[in-house]
Design an enzyme around this catalytic site. Structure first.
Site, short mmCIF file in Angstrom:
data_model
loop_
_atom_site.label_atom_id
_atom_site.label_comp_id
_atom_site.label_asym_id
_atom_site.label_seq_id
_atom_site.Cartn_x
_atom_site.Cartn_y
_atom_site.Cartn_z
N ARG A 97 25.63 -52.09 -4.47
CA ARG A 97 24.28 -51.83 -4.99
C ARG A 97 23.70 -53.15 -5.48
NH1 ARG A 97 23.34 -50.80 -10.29
NH2 ARG A 97 25.30 -49.73 -10.68
N TYR A 143 26.03 -55.47 -17.55
CA TYR A 143 27.43 -55.13 -17.28
C TYR A 143 28.02 -55.81 -16.05
CZ TYR A 143 24.99 -51.68 -14.31
OH TYR A 143 24.14 -51.07 -13.41
N HIS A 146 21.03 -49.26 -10.99
CA HIS A 146 21.38 -47.89 -10.64
C HIS A 146 20.11 -47.07 -10.43
CE1 HIS A 146 23.55 -44.11 -10.60
NE2 HIS A 146 22.75 -43.66 -11.54
#
Length: 402
Positions: free
Chosen positions: A297, A310, A301
């Site tokens: 990705r 993160y 998200h």
């Protein structure tokens, strides 16, 4: 005797003996995901755009010609452009949220193009590329995220179910549907126009959900014609794979009694071949299979997420060099299957599509508020009708400028 029993078994004199090797095995850190997918990765097109053979899957792309490959490229570019436009629209306040597929286009286009018309797909909320391959108007997708419809397309017409927001729930729906067509005699007859299979899409995060594992159980014991297609984009929202599994995800299928395979999810040819093989097997009555599309990705998200919190940018840079569009363009160029005129024409078409999507999104009328109750049940339902009346009274209380 289990490992735990060995680790804490009693000695001859009644004193507990600790097997340090067994304890070490049980408490070993979870291995990190192999950055390149490992030797088990099925690949037909390298990140540099070089064609490679595979003993099990090369045959499934042998009949693809230059037109087919140019078609794949067009799909990838147009799907990415729709995604980029939708992201921009959300940032401008025109969509409530958007789940981007940036970087996962090959996994979706390759698998979507491997389906036959009678096959049925159950998506999550990110399968915009599969929707494109099934003929769903991109504006239907934007309408859902704008909050003006429930999806807007007819699942029976497109053989593409409405988006599922609940993580993993669609795998149970897909398994039930697959068991249904199996009982209807649409599996294993040898009739290419009748035999059908089902594909269920989900992400690596969903593999930790009970629904997905329950679907695996039902599919296995019923030999259901369903292909579980996991897009492993390395991050379950903000958790990496090593917080979810000790083994590659495709190997989980073995524990449920059906095969699994890991494919390069950024290689549209490999994804097409592996999906075609799995769907062929399911239609012929060979039961379920798990495909792990090893991809990444590239963005957030959803548009409400900040991936910089993160993961490090260096990781993203590595995956940029595995871009699914760039590798196919390199292959087409190197083998004189496409020229600058073709690529420019696709870019112009992408610009036109983006303008159409933007104009169509901005001109969507707001729905009549009570219409949210119209398509819940086929026939009137007393609970829904009571809720409709309650909401109508509530809404009417604001009339007159309040």
């Amino acid at each position: 005797m289990s490992d735990i029993d060995v680790a804490s078994s009693a000695g001859a004199e009644g004193t507990e003996h600790i097997d340090e090797a067994a304890v070490a095995a049980l408490t070993a850190p979870v291995p990190e995901t192999i950055g390149d997918g490992g030797p088990e990765l099925v690949q037909l097109l390298t990140p540099e755009g070089e064609r490679v053979d595979h003993p099990d899957y090369s045959a499934y792309v042998a009949d693809l010609d230059a037109d087919d490959l140019r078609g794949f490229y067009r799909d990838l570019v147009l799907v990415r452009r729709v995604d980029a436009e939708a992201t921009a629209l959300q940032r401008q306040g025109e969509l409530g949220i958007w789940a981007s597929l940036l970087g996962q286009e090959a996994a979706q286009v390759g698998s979507g193009r491997a389906l036959r018309p009678q096959d049925y797909a159950f998506p999550t909320y990110r399968e915009h590329g599969v929707a494109w391959c099934r003929g769903v108007n991109p504006l239907n997708l934007l309408g859902l995220f704008r909050g003006v419809n429930h999806g807007g397309w007819d699942p029976d017409e497109k053989n593409f179910h409405l988006y599922t927001i609940v993580i993993g729930a669609q795998t149970l729906h897909a398994t039930g549907y697959a068991m249904g067509i199996q009982r209807d005699g649409a599996v294993g007859t040898g009739d290419a126009d009748r035999d059908a299979a089902v594909v269920a899409y989900f992400g690596d995060g969903a593999t930790s959900q009970g629904d997905v594992n329950e679907a695996f159980v039902y599919a296995a014991v019923n030999n259901a014609p369903v292909v579980f297609f996991c897009q492993n984009n390395q991050w379950a929202i903000s958790e990496p794979n090593d917080r979810q599994t000790r083994i590659p995800l495709y190997q989980r299928a073995r524990g449920f009694g059906f095969p699994g395979v890991r494919v390069d999810g950024n290689d549209v040819l490999a994804v097409y071949a592996v999906t075609k093989a799995a769907m062929d097997a399911a239609r012929s009555g060979q039961g379920p299979m798990l495909i792990e599309a090893f991809t990444y990705r590239m963005g957030a998200h959803t548009t409400s997420d900040d991936p910089t919190k993160y993961r490090v940018s260096a990781e993203v840079e590595v995956w940029k060099h595995r871009d699914p569009i760039a590798r196919l363009k390199a292959y087409l160029t190197a083998h004189a299957m496409a020229d600058t005129e073709f690529f420019d024409a696709v870019d112009r078409e992408a610009d036109e599509l983006a303008a159409t999507v933007r104009e169509g999104c901005l001109s969507m009328p707001d729905p009549e508020p009570l219409s949210m109750f119209d398509h819940i049940y086929v026939e009137k339902h007393p609970v829904v009708e009571a809720e409709r009346a309650e909401f109508a009274a509530y809404h009417a209380s604001f009339e007159g400028g309040h």
